[in-house]
Design an enzyme around this catalytic site. Structure first.
Site, mmCIF file in Angstrom:
data_model
loop_
_atom_site.group_PDB
_atom_site.id
_atom_site.type_symbol
_atom_site.label_atom_id
_atom_site.label_comp_id
_atom_site.label_asym_id
_atom_site.label_seq_id
_atom_site.Cartn_x
_atom_site.Cartn_y
_atom_site.Cartn_z
ATOM 1 N N GLY A 267 27.622 -40.440 13.801
ATOM 2 C CA GLY A 267 26.767 -40.218 12.632
ATOM 3 C C GLY A 267 25.308 -40.510 12.950
ATOM 4 O O GLY A 267 24.406 -39.825 12.469
ATOM 5 N N GLN B 88 19.763 -44.898 8.943
ATOM 6 C CA GLN B 88 19.844 -43.531 9.469
ATOM 7 C C GLN B 88 18.960 -42.591 8.656
ATOM 8 O O GLN B 88 18.284 -41.729 9.224
ATOM 9 C CB GLN B 88 21.295 -43.060 9.468
ATOM 10 C CG GLN B 88 22.146 -43.843 10.467
ATOM 11 C CD GLN B 88 23.590 -43.414 10.475
ATOM 12 O OE1 GLN B 88 24.011 -42.573 9.683
ATOM 13 N NE2 GLN B 88 24.374 -43.999 11.366
ATOM 14 N N ASP C 96 28.018 -53.048 9.591
ATOM 15 C CA ASP C 96 29.084 -52.646 10.520
ATOM 16 C C ASP C 96 30.084 -53.770 10.800
ATOM 17 O O ASP C 96 31.065 -53.562 11.521
ATOM 18 C CB ASP C 96 28.469 -52.192 11.853
ATOM 19 C CG ASP C 96 27.717 -50.877 11.689
ATOM 20 O OD1 ASP C 96 28.052 -50.109 10.762
ATOM 21 O OD2 ASP C 96 26.778 -50.628 12.465
ATOM 22 N N LYS D 33 31.802 -44.540 6.257
ATOM 23 C CA LYS D 33 31.589 -44.742 7.701
ATOM 24 C C LYS D 33 32.564 -43.851 8.487
ATOM 25 O O LYS D 33 33.092 -42.899 7.949
ATOM 26 C CB LYS D 33 31.758 -46.228 8.037
ATOM 27 C CG LYS D 33 30.714 -47.122 7.369
ATOM 28 C CD LYS D 33 29.322 -46.806 7.854
ATOM 29 C CE LYS D 33 28.266 -47.625 7.160
ATOM 30 N NZ LYS D 33 26.907 -47.213 7.537
HETATM 31 C C1 S3P Z 1 22.930 -47.181 12.133
HETATM 32 C C2 S3P Z 1 22.813 -47.470 10.810
HETATM 33 C C3 S3P Z 1 23.948 -47.834 9.953
HETATM 34 C C4 S3P Z 1 25.150 -48.273 10.771
HETATM 35 C C5 S3P Z 1 25.413 -47.378 11.935
HETATM 36 C C6 S3P Z 1 24.218 -47.317 12.859
HETATM 37 C C7 S3P Z 1 21.734 -46.777 12.895
HETATM 38 O O1 S3P Z 1 24.324 -46.712 9.174
HETATM 39 O O2 S3P Z 1 26.298 -48.332 9.937
HETATM 40 O O3 S3P Z 1 26.525 -47.844 12.673
HETATM 41 O O4 S3P Z 1 21.735 -46.847 14.122
HETATM 42 O O5 S3P Z 1 20.763 -46.376 12.240
HETATM 43 P P1 S3P Z 1 23.595 -46.374 7.768
HETATM 44 O O6 S3P Z 1 22.202 -46.128 8.051
HETATM 45 O O7 S3P Z 1 24.323 -45.165 7.271
HETATM 46 O O8 S3P Z 1 23.850 -47.581 6.921
#
Ligand code: S3P
Length: 432
Positions: free
Chosen positions: A102, A177, A328, A355
């Site tokens: 993701g 993200q 996480d 997730k």
């Molecule tokens: C991440 C942000 C988190 C996290 C993911 C990594 C990142 O997600 O859960 O494992 O590297 O920006 P979200 O931004 O959707 O909370």
């Protein structure tokens, strides 16, 4: 997509774990180092890059878009990225398959939004079920165009432009993200892109942008809310980056050492950015014996050595405001909570349903099948710890991991203390 190399893995009660260890590089920071290296001018060297599936997918996608990347021939060498400057990516000639990642997907969608071409994205079944509309909406406001087959999910196409307009965007969800996608689009946008964060999330991109020489400021406004201001079209300069060890990977060893009686370990050079280490605060409140030593800065990130001893722990209520800093870590906290005396409450954690799998459901089902009492609501989880006095957790089951590495690793840790062995149905997901 059929899963290759699907095989079971089993963990069972073990003797104390002892010794000094280091864990692989931070996943979030690895993605960001590759991406900034790709759009910086000149050479970037990255040492300690996480060579897991997710990060390799990100590197592959950048190569498909014309970035020359040299992989190290030995562990002592770094990765070399020959950056093409802001806006310098080429139109990809094939679909960008993000696998399970993701982060790679959302960050690259943001970056590509500032390029005048179309790219097609897909991923594995887990990624195809996750919402991409959360990044598509702000990027559309900036001028990117999206087509997606299934209501804002992958597969999708993004058509970017080098004429994006800057936006001021308040994050509706605490998500690094989304923030990072907007800032990466802002890199090739004339003027100031502003992201406002009512709840602060991991700031690895902001730190790394500063390290690469971007025109970025991060400050709290008069109401104490974090505002990130990025002036676009400022050249970034290639850098030497050292990636800290991943706190989220260390978390599995930390909890294992706490719950396996007689254990004592030290984990070296782990990233302890306060926006990532909510689990440490929670475990300390539970009574865990953890010490942080030798704090130092590495490529703009705080790192330290973490010593952990097995400890009798008690249940706690995790404060709502701490959720983003341990987003996480709830699966592995749930394992610690199962072994604690008393009840642990996690509220406001509905994001976990979006997730790599629905983590609230996966944790609740897995723990229940292992003999732990769990209450699951739409955005909360309550775990009734079995504690030291009530005997061991029965276990003796096979847990379905649903393409989710953190669920897989969490239940392997629980198997280290359960009465009967715990099997997970797919070990290969840990490769991410
Ligand atoms: C991440 C942000 C988190 C996290 C993911 C990594 C990142 O997600 O859960 O494992 O590297 O920006 P979200 O931004 O959707 O909370």
């Amino acid at each position: 997509m059929p899963e290759l190399n699907v095989y079971n893995g089993t963990s069972r009660r073990c003797s104390p774990i002892k010794g000094q260890v280091s864990v692989p590089g931070d996943k979030s920071i690895s993605h960001r180092a590759l991406i900034l290296g790709a759009v910086a001018a000149g050479e970037t060297t990255i040492k300690g890059l996480l060579e897991g599936e997710d990060v390799l997918r990100c590197a592959d996608a950048l190569e498909i878009m014309g970035i020359d990347i040299k992989r190290p021939k030995s562990v002592h060498e770094g990765w070399k990225i020959y950056g093409r400057g802001i806006g310098g990516l080429f139109e990809p000639k094939s679909v960008l398959d993000m696998g399970n990642s993701g982060t790679a997907a959302r960050l690259l969608i943001g970056l590509i939004s500032g390029h005048p071409f179309t790219a097609f994205f897909t991923g594995d079944d887990s990624l195809k079920s996750r919402p991409m509309s959360r990044v598509m909406e702000p990027l559309e406001m900036m001028g990117a165009d999206f087509q997606s087959a299934f209501e804002g999910k992958m597969p999708l196409s993004v058509t970017g432009t080098d004429q994006l307009v800057p936006i001021q965007f308040t994050l509706p969800i605490a998500s690094a993200q989304i923030k990072s996608a907007i800032l990466l689009a802002g890199l090739n946008t004339r003027g100031m892109t502003q992201v406002i964060e009512p709840k602060q999330t991991r700031d690895h991109l902001e730190r790394m942008l500063q390290y690469f020489g971007a025109d970025i400021t991060c400050e709290k406004n008069t109401e104490g809310i974090q505002c990130i201001n990025l002036i676009g079209q400022t050249e970034l300069i290639g850098q030497d980056v050292v990636i800290p060890s991943d706190f989220s990977s260390a978390a599995f060893l930390i909890v294992a050492a706490i719950i396996v009686p007689g254990s004592q370990i030290k984990i070296i050079g782990v990233g302890i950015n306060p926006l990532r280490t909510g689990l440490l605060k929670t475990l300390l409140e539970m009574g865990a014996k953890i010490e942080i030593e030798n704090e130092r800065l590495e490529s703009g990130e705080l790192i330290a050595d973490i010593s952990v001893e097995s400890s009798a722990i008690k249940g706690v209520n995790v404060p709502l405001e701490r959720v983003p800093s341990m987003i996480d870590e709830f699966p592995i906290l749930s394992i610690a909570a199962s072994c604690a005396d008393g009840v642990t409450q996690m509220i406001g954690v509905g994001e976990l349903r979006l997730k790599e799998s629905d983590r609230l459901k996966a944790v609740a089902q897995g723990l229940t099948s292992c003999g732990v009492t769990v209450e699951e609501d739409h955005d909360s989880l309550v775990i009734h710890g079995c504690g030291s006095k009530k005997g061991y957790i029965p276990g003796g089951v096979t847990v379905s991991v649903n393409l989710d590495h953190r669920i897989a690793m969490s239940f392997l840790v629980l198997g280290m203390v359960s009465k009967y062995a715990i099997t997970i149905d797919n070990v290969s997901v840990i490769d991410t």
